[in-house]
Design an enzyme around this catalytic site. Sequence first.
Site, PDB file in Angstrom:
ATOM      1  N   LYS A 124       0.860  -1.179   0.000  1.00 47.69           N
ATOM      2  CA  LYS A 124       0.000   0.000   0.000  1.00 47.69           C
ATOM      3  C   LYS A 124       0.897   1.229   0.000  1.00 47.69           C
ATOM      4  CE  LYS A 124      -3.912   1.961   2.549  1.00 47.69           C
ATOM      5  NZ  LYS A 124      -4.831   1.715   3.677  1.00 47.69           N
ATOM      6  N   SER A 135      -9.481   1.606   1.867  1.00 49.69           N
ATOM      7  CA  SER A 135      -8.357   2.390   1.354  1.00 49.69           C
ATOM      8  C   SER A 135      -7.234   1.484   0.852  1.00 49.69           C
ATOM      9  CB  SER A 135      -7.833   3.350   2.423  1.00 49.69           C
ATOM     10  OG  SER A 135      -7.307   2.662   3.523  1.00 49.69           O
ATOM     11  N   SER A 188      -9.801  -1.231   6.435  1.00 50.20           N
ATOM     12  CA  SER A 188      -9.145  -1.042   5.143  1.00 50.20           C
ATOM     13  C   SER A 188      -8.405  -2.248   4.592  1.00 50.20           C
ATOM     14  CB  SER A 188      -8.187   0.150   5.212  1.00 50.20           C
ATOM     15  OG  SER A 188      -8.911   1.334   5.411  1.00 50.20           O
TER      16      SER A 188
END
Length: 174
Positions: free
Chosen positions: A3, A78, A102
């Site tokens: 990420k 996210s 997330s």
Amino acid sequence: VLKDNLDTTDLPTTGGTPALRHHRPARNAHVVQILTDAGAIPFAKANMHELAQGVTTGNAFFGACRNPYDPERIPGGSSGGCAAAVSARLAPAAIGSDTGGSVRIPAALCGIVGFRPSTGRYPQAGIIPISHTRDTAGPMTRTVADAALLDSVICNTMEPVAPAQLKGVRLGVP
């Protein structure tokens, strides 16, 4: 795949925001360093909701991330870029981050495994923070066994996970 809120020295860490598009950290996030020391090869940063502040993985600057099963749908959370990459088989695993769902939401929407460890199980250093009391990195994989393997590498336990015996187990029955 990582990420884009996990610091890496080889790739920019933008947190999904144009304000950080040129940010090059001096060192890897601690969890990234553990994995690279163990032989992992981080080869890409995944799109994310700007500063991890949303559940659609929509990003006005870098573009929206789509669900690999249906491009008309969101991957969720996210960390949706990580889930989409693993689900589309672009990578065997990803490390997202989870404060309020997330890792778990995109894993569920993309048909993969997302593991949110207890806060503090993994080191938080080098992860762009939202909440120091809730943030944690989390593995995203295609199988539970792969998630357990990543967890054991990050925690340096390397102990096999014994299969649970489910015969006779009933859920929701008093």
